[in-house]
Scaffold this motif. Structure first.
Motif, PDB file in Angstrom:
ATOM      1  N   ASN A  75       0.805  -1.238   0.000  1.00  0.00           N
ATOM      2  CA  ASN A  75       0.000   0.000   0.000  1.00  0.00           C
ATOM      3  C   ASN A  75       0.832   1.280   0.000  1.00  0.00           C
ATOM      4  O   ASN A  75       0.515   2.248   0.693  1.00  0.00           O
ATOM      5  N   ILE A  76       1.904   1.288  -0.796  1.00  0.00           N
ATOM      6  CA  ILE A  76       2.698   2.513  -0.929  1.00  0.00           C
ATOM      7  C   ILE A  76       1.934   3.492  -1.813  1.00  0.00           C
ATOM      8  O   ILE A  76       1.462   3.139  -2.893  1.00  0.00           O
ATOM      9  N   ASP A  77       1.838   4.729  -1.370  1.00  0.00           N
ATOM     10  CA  ASP A  77       1.215   5.782  -2.175  1.00  0.00           C
ATOM     11  C   ASP A  77       2.228   6.442  -3.104  1.00  0.00           C
ATOM     12  O   ASP A  77       1.931   6.702  -4.271  1.00  0.00           O
ATOM     13  N   PHE A 154       3.439  14.457   3.198  1.00  0.00           N
ATOM     14  CA  PHE A 154       2.302  14.562   4.116  1.00  0.00           C
ATOM     15  C   PHE A 154       1.100  13.769   3.602  1.00  0.00           C
ATOM     16  O   PHE A 154       0.724  13.848   2.434  1.00  0.00           O
ATOM     17  N   GLY A 155       0.498  13.021   4.506  1.00  0.00           N
ATOM     18  CA  GLY A 155      -0.739  12.320   4.192  1.00  0.00           C
ATOM     19  C   GLY A 155      -0.583  11.081   3.342  1.00  0.00           C
ATOM     20  O   GLY A 155      -1.582  10.489   2.924  1.00  0.00           O
ATOM     21  N   LYS A 156       0.660  10.652   3.103  1.00  0.00           N
ATOM     22  CA  LYS A 156       0.912   9.510   2.227  1.00  0.00           C
ATOM     23  C   LYS A 156       1.732   8.446   2.954  1.00  0.00           C
ATOM     24  O   LYS A 156       2.418   8.718   3.935  1.00  0.00           O
ATOM     25  N   VAL A 157       1.672   7.213   2.424  1.00  0.00           N
ATOM     26  CA  VAL A 157       2.619   6.170   2.823  1.00  0.00           C
ATOM     27  C   VAL A 157       3.718   6.180   1.771  1.00  0.00           C
ATOM     28  O   VAL A 157       3.458   5.937   0.591  1.00  0.00           O
ATOM     29  N   SER A 158       4.935   6.491   2.196  1.00  0.00           N
ATOM     30  CA  SER A 158       6.009   6.754   1.241  1.00  0.00           C
ATOM     31  C   SER A 158       7.221   5.877   1.502  1.00  0.00           C
ATOM     32  O   SER A 158       7.502   5.477   2.639  1.00  0.00           O
ATOM     33  N   ALA A 159       7.959   5.599   0.430  1.00  0.00           N
ATOM     34  CA  ALA A 159       9.232   4.903   0.521  1.00  0.00           C
ATOM     35  C   ALA A 159      10.213   5.593  -0.413  1.00  0.00           C
ATOM     36  O   ALA A 159       9.814   6.314  -1.329  1.00  0.00           O
ATOM     37  N   PHE A 160      11.499   5.369  -0.171  1.00  0.00           N
ATOM     38  CA  PHE A 160      12.552   5.971  -0.978  1.00  0.00           C
ATOM     39  C   PHE A 160      13.353   4.871  -1.676  1.00  0.00           C
ATOM     40  O   PHE A 160      13.565   3.798  -1.117  1.00  0.00           O
ATOM     41  N   ARG A 198      18.248  -4.926   9.663  1.00  0.00           N
ATOM     42  CA  ARG A 198      17.315  -3.875  10.058  1.00  0.00           C
ATOM     43  C   ARG A 198      15.932  -4.254   9.567  1.00  0.00           C
ATOM     44  O   ARG A 198      15.757  -4.625   8.425  1.00  0.00           O
ATOM     45  N   HIS A 199      14.970  -4.194  10.444  1.00  0.00           N
ATOM     46  CA  HIS A 199      13.607  -4.529  10.057  1.00  0.00           C
ATOM     47  C   HIS A 199      12.921  -3.295   9.484  1.00  0.00           C
ATOM     48  O   HIS A 199      13.020  -2.200  10.034  1.00  0.00           O
ATOM     49  N   LEU A 200      12.256  -3.516   8.382  1.00  0.00           N
ATOM     50  CA  LEU A 200      11.509  -2.422   7.766  1.00  0.00           C
ATOM     51  C   LEU A 200      10.454  -1.920   8.738  1.00  0.00           C
ATOM     52  O   LEU A 200       9.758  -2.695   9.377  1.00  0.00           O
ATOM     53  N   GLU A 201      10.342  -0.620   8.837  1.00  0.00           N
ATOM     54  CA  GLU A 201       9.365  -0.024   9.750  1.00  0.00           C
ATOM     55  C   GLU A 201       8.822   1.261   9.152  1.00  0.00           C
ATOM     56  O   GLU A 201       9.542   2.014   8.494  1.00  0.00           O
ATOM     57  N   LEU A 202       7.536   1.501   9.354  1.00  0.00           N
ATOM     58  CA  LEU A 202       6.934   2.775   8.980  1.00  0.00           C
ATOM     59  C   LEU A 202       6.936   3.700  10.188  1.00  0.00           C
ATOM     60  O   LEU A 202       6.555   3.294  11.284  1.00  0.00           O
ATOM     61  N   PHE A 203       7.356   4.943   9.957  1.00  0.00           N
ATOM     62  CA  PHE A 203       7.315   5.941  11.015  1.00  0.00           C
ATOM     63  C   PHE A 203       6.234   6.963  10.704  1.00  0.00           C
ATOM     64  O   PHE A 203       6.181   7.491   9.583  1.00  0.00           O
ATOM     65  N   PRO A 204       5.367   7.245  11.668  1.00  0.00           N
ATOM     66  CA  PRO A 204       4.352   8.281  11.447  1.00  0.00           C
ATOM     67  C   PRO A 204       5.005   9.650  11.290  1.00  0.00           C
ATOM     68  O   PRO A 204       5.973   9.981  11.982  1.00  0.00           O
ATOM     69  N   ILE A 205       4.482  10.442  10.378  1.00  0.00           N
ATOM     70  CA  ILE A 205       4.907  11.828  10.205  1.00  0.00           C
ATOM     71  C   ILE A 205       3.970  12.699  11.027  1.00  0.00           C
ATOM     72  O   ILE A 205       2.750  12.484  11.013  1.00  0.00           O
ATOM     73  N   GLU A 207       2.773  15.575  10.688  1.00  0.00           N
ATOM     74  CA  GLU A 207       1.717  16.263   9.956  1.00  0.00           C
ATOM     75  C   GLU A 207       0.743  15.287   9.274  1.00  0.00           C
ATOM     76  O   GLU A 207      -0.191  15.712   8.602  1.00  0.00           O
ATOM     77  N   GLY A 208       0.978  13.997   9.417  1.00  0.00           N
ATOM     78  CA  GLY A 208       0.119  12.985   8.811  1.00  0.00           C
ATOM     79  C   GLY A 208       0.843  12.223   7.727  1.00  0.00           C
ATOM     80  O   GLY A 208       1.566  12.800   6.914  1.00  0.00           O
ATOM     81  N   GLY A 209       0.659  10.903   7.716  1.00  0.00           N
ATOM     82  CA  GLY A 209       1.345  10.062   6.749  1.00  0.00           C
ATOM     83  C   GLY A 209       2.412   9.218   7.413  1.00  0.00           C
ATOM     84  O   GLY A 209       2.633   9.288   8.639  1.00  0.00           O
ATOM     85  N   PHE A 210       3.084   8.399   6.602  1.00  0.00           N
ATOM     86  CA  PHE A 210       4.100   7.484   7.108  1.00  0.00           C
ATOM     87  C   PHE A 210       5.247   7.425   6.108  1.00  0.00           C
ATOM     88  O   PHE A 210       5.039   7.545   4.899  1.00  0.00           O
ATOM     89  N   VAL A 211       6.454   7.202   6.627  1.00  0.00           N
ATOM     90  CA  VAL A 211       7.611   7.030   5.756  1.00  0.00           C
ATOM     91  C   VAL A 211       8.373   5.786   6.205  1.00  0.00           C
ATOM     92  O   VAL A 211       8.538   5.544   7.407  1.00  0.00           O
ATOM     93  N   ALA A 212       8.801   4.978   5.246  1.00  0.00           N
ATOM     94  CA  ALA A 212       9.585   3.794   5.551  1.00  0.00           C
ATOM     95  C   ALA A 212      10.971   4.220   6.006  1.00  0.00           C
ATOM     96  O   ALA A 212      11.595   5.090   5.408  1.00  0.00           O
ATOM     97  N   ASP A 213      11.462   3.592   7.078  1.00  0.00           N
ATOM     98  CA  ASP A 213      12.731   4.020   7.653  1.00  0.00           C
ATOM     99  C   ASP A 213      13.933   3.337   7.013  1.00  0.00           C
ATOM    100  O   ASP A 213      15.063   3.562   7.415  1.00  0.00           O
TER     101      ASP A 213
END
Length: 295
Positions: A75-77, A154-160, A198-205, A207-213
């Motif tokens: 569910n990456i945006d 902001f407001g998205k589930v994001s990865a780099f 390192r285990h993949l983890e989502l961190f809440p932002i 202002e809203g949303g999440f980013v993969a660490d």
């Protein structure tokens, strides 16, 4: 207690951290998932239920809009694809491959041009802006572009994603100091060490949303298990869309065919020759691949 919905932030040793609107739960997955061959992934939207003893369980995995093998996330945006203007020099073919895979998976690509303190990145930005992508030019050293990039998250589930050395970890550390990701020589030493998974983890932002660490996946990692067939490839180049239906033949491959509106657009300068070359190279790689071989 009633079921509630949330998102999986991480999963370690069969235990999953799920963030709901009200609180965090540490859950196990119902055994039913193993029987069905389903594995909960970071990014999954799930419903949390409770056993008779009040133990939280992942009761149901909601429908996924996309999922990746590596990194194992759902569910990456938005995929922020990072490349540097210098040290290392841009590899536009790898960039275009990552963009095509993101498009194929239904993930919105955002192009991040890093290290613009070393060299001007405008010529690259113009190519991808013209193709219809959001482009952000940044420098972790000077701070240029970081505020704009953060707003895009902001407001998205994001990865780099991006090749080694382009500054993904440095960039994320500049955006979110709490991530404290290893960079440069530290990262290389970690990779040579033992017990450093390192285990993949989502961190809440905030202002809203999440980013993969864990931004440390290259184009090779990201492409694992993903093959775009030749008839699917034109749909992964968004700037082709307004021309495809103008081709003389419906079977046009947009390579050597007569009456190809895509080729004509390239000749008129309406489609970037560099992007078109990436398409031709990708097409050549899958020209003889059959669907039954990869599905």
């Amino acid at each position: 207690m009633e079921n509630c919905e949330g998102i999986i932030l991480k999963g370690v040793g069969g235990l999953y951290t799920v963030k709901t609107a009200g609180e965090l739960f540490t859950c196990k997955a119902r055994g039913l998932f193993r029987k069905d061959g389903k594995v909960p992934l970071v990014g999954d939207r799930v419903s949390v239920g409770f056993s008779g003893q009040g133990v939280p369980l992942i009761w149901n995995i909601l429908s996924r809009k996309n999922e990746l093998v590596r990194p194992p996330i759902a569910n990456i945006d938005r995929l922020f694809i990072v490349f540097s203007v210098k040290d290392p020099a841009p590899n536009l073919y790898n960039l275009d491959r990552l963009i095509a895979i993101a498009e194929y998976k239904g993930i919105e690509p955002c192009i991040v041009i890093s290290k613009v303190d070393l060299c001007d990145g405008r010529e690259y930005a113009e190519v991808y802006e013209k193709a219809g992508f959001t482009v952000v030019e940044v420098s972790s050293k000077t701070g240029e572009g970081l505020d704009r990039l953060k707003k895009e998250l902001f407001g998205k589930v994001s990865a780099f994603a991006g090749n080694s050395g382009v500054g993904k970890s440095t960039l994320l550390n500049a955006l979110f100091a709490n991530l404290n990701l290893p960079t440069g020589e530290i990262s290389r030493k970690l990779q040579r060490g033992r017990h450093t998974t390192r285990h993949l983890e989502l961190f809440p932002i905030e202002e809203g949303g999440f980013v993969a660490d864990t931004p440390g996946f290259s184009s090779i990692d990201f492409e694992k298990g993903i093959v775009i067939l030749r008839h699917e490839l034109p749909g992964c180049f968004r700037e082709f869309s307004e021309y495809i239906n103008r081709c003389r033949f419906t079977s046009c491959t947009h390579t050597e065919d007569e009456g190809c509106a895509v080729k004509d657009a390239v000749e008129r300068g309406e489609i970037s020759p560099a992007r078109y070359k990436s398409y031709l190279d990708m097409y050549d790689e899958v020209r003889n691949v059959r669907e039954w071989e990869v599905r």
